[in-house]
Design a protein around this motif. Structure first.
Motif, short mmCIF file in Angstrom:
data_model
loop_
_atom_site.label_atom_id
_atom_site.label_comp_id
_atom_site.label_asym_id
_atom_site.label_seq_id
_atom_site.Cartn_x
_atom_site.Cartn_y
_atom_site.Cartn_z
N LEU A 81 3.20 52.49 3.88
CA LEU A 81 2.63 52.28 5.21
C LEU A 81 3.56 52.85 6.28
CD1 LEU A 81 1.51 48.56 4.81
CD2 LEU A 81 0.17 50.63 4.37
N VAL A 82 2.98 53.29 7.40
CA VAL A 82 3.78 53.87 8.47
C VAL A 82 4.81 52.87 9.00
CG1 VAL A 82 2.13 55.61 9.23
CG2 VAL A 82 1.97 53.30 10.16
N ARG A 83 4.43 51.60 9.09
CA ARG A 83 5.36 50.61 9.64
C ARG A 83 6.58 50.42 8.76
NH1 ARG A 83 1.29 45.53 8.75
NH2 ARG A 83 1.85 45.01 6.60
N GLU A 92 6.17 44.41 10.40
CA GLU A 92 4.80 44.07 10.00
C GLU A 92 3.93 43.69 11.20
OE1 GLU A 92 7.08 40.27 10.10
OE2 GLU A 92 7.46 42.30 9.30
N ARG A 93 4.54 43.38 12.34
CA ARG A 93 3.78 43.02 13.52
C ARG A 93 3.33 44.24 14.31
NH1 ARG A 93 7.74 38.11 15.60
NH2 ARG A 93 7.63 36.87 13.68
N LEU A 110 2.89 53.14 17.62
CA LEU A 110 2.79 51.79 17.09
C LEU A 110 3.28 50.80 18.14
CD1 LEU A 110 4.24 53.72 14.61
CD2 LEU A 110 3.43 51.74 13.33
N THR A 111 2.65 49.64 18.20
CA THR A 111 3.05 48.63 19.17
C THR A 111 2.56 47.27 18.71
OG1 THR A 111 2.97 48.03 21.52
CG2 THR A 111 0.94 48.85 20.55
N ASP A 112 3.13 46.21 19.30
CA ASP A 112 2.58 44.86 19.13
C ASP A 112 2.00 44.37 20.45
OD1 ASP A 112 5.11 44.72 20.26
OD2 ASP A 112 5.99 43.62 18.60
N ASP A 113 1.73 45.30 21.35
CA ASP A 113 1.10 45.01 22.64
C ASP A 113 -0.36 45.45 22.57
OD1 ASP A 113 0.19 44.92 25.26
OD2 ASP A 113 2.02 45.73 26.13
#
Length: 232
Positions: A81-83, A92-93, A110-113
Motif C-alpha cells: 500500500l502507498v501508506r 494507517e490514518r 495523502l492526508t488525514d484531513d
C-alpha cells in the motif's frame, strides 16, 4: 478528550486495551497515575504510558511519487500500500486524495484531513491533474485533430450517463501525450484513449493543481508546506 481515546490516538492500543492499561496503573497524567478512562485531557497535560510521554498527531499532508506495483487502497490486496511507504506515526490514518491504478506512477497526495481532501477532489473546483501518457499506436494527423476536439468537448464513456468534462490534450511525440483532466472517473485516462481506438501502455501523473513532483524521486515522499496546503 477522554483519556482512553487519547491513548488510542497516540498508541496502537484499542479502547479496551487502553482501559486495561489504565487499570494496571501504567498511565499517568501530570505525574499522577490515572485509572479512570473518562478523565479529560488536552494539550496542556503530560500523558505518559510506561513512563514514555505521548503526543497527539496533528493533521498531515503528504506528497508521494508512487512507483508501479503499489496500491492506493485502504486494505492490502496483492500489492503493498502507498501508506506503507510513508515514515510517519500512524500512517494507517492517511488516506489517498483520489487514487492511481496499481500500474500507474506519479503524484499521489495523502492526508488525514477529510475536508481538505474533498476540496482537492471536488469536480466543482476544477483542479487540473496532468498526466503523461504513453500510447500503443501513434496519434497523428486527422486522428489527432479529432482526439483533441473530442477531448475538449467531452466523451461519453461506456457505462457513463454524462460525458467527461473538457480535457486538454497535447502531444509530446507521436506516442506520448500530455492530458489535463478536471475530474477523476474510474480508469478515465485509459478509457478515454480506448474510446478513440488507442491503448495506454504507461501512465504517469505529473501534477495536481499547483503541486508538481519536481525533483521528488520515485518512491520518495515529503510533507507539504503551509503554502502548498493553503493553495487548495
Amino acid at each position: 478528550m477522554r483519556l482512553d481515546r487519547f491513548l488510542c490516538e497516540t498508541t496502537d492500543l484499542t479502547r479496551s486495551l487502553a482501559k486495561k492499561a489504565m487499570h494496571r496503573g501504567e498511565v499517568s497524567v501530570d505525574g499522577e497515575v490515572i485509572t479512570n478512562p473518562a478523565t479529560q485531557v488536552d494539550e496542556r497535560h503530560v500523558v505518559t504510558w510506561h513512563g514514555e510521554p505521548l503526543a497527539l498527531v496533528g493533521l498531515r499532508y503528504v506528497m508521494l511519487n508512487k512507483p508501479a506495483g503499489v496500491e492506493c487502497s485502504a486494505r492490502r490486496g496483492l500489492y503493498p500500500l502507498v501508506r506503507e511507504l510513508i515514515d510517519l506515526p500512524h500512517p494507517e490514518r492517511l488516506q489517498t486524495v483520489g487514487r492511481l491504478d496499481v500500474d500507474t506512477t506519479g503524484l499521489v497526495l495523502l492526508t488525514d484531513d477529510g475536508q481538505w481532501s474533498h476540496r482537492v477532489t471536488s469536480p466543482k473546483r476544477r483542479c487540473g491533474k496532468v498526466y503523461r501518457v504513453t500510447l500503443a499506436e501513434p496519434l497523428e494527423g486527422q486522428a489527432l485533430e479529432r482526439a483533441i476536439e473530442g477531448f475538449a468537448e467531452g466523451l461519453l464513456l461506456e457505462g457513463e450517463e454524462k460525458p467527461t468534462r473538457p480535457a486538454e490534450l497535447v502531444m509530446r511525440s507521436a506516442t506520448e501525450a500530455e492530458l489535463t483532466l478536471h475530474e477523476g472517473k474510474y480508469h478515465q485516462v485509459k478509457r478515454m484513449f480506448a474510446a478513440i481506438g488507442n491503448h495506454v501502455t504507461a501512465l504517469h501523473r505529473e501534477s495536481i493543481g499547483p503541486l508538481a513532483l519536481g525533483e521528488l524521486a520515485e518512491g520518495d515522499w515529503r510533507e507539504l508546506s503551509a503554502d502548498e496546503i493553503a493553495a487548495f
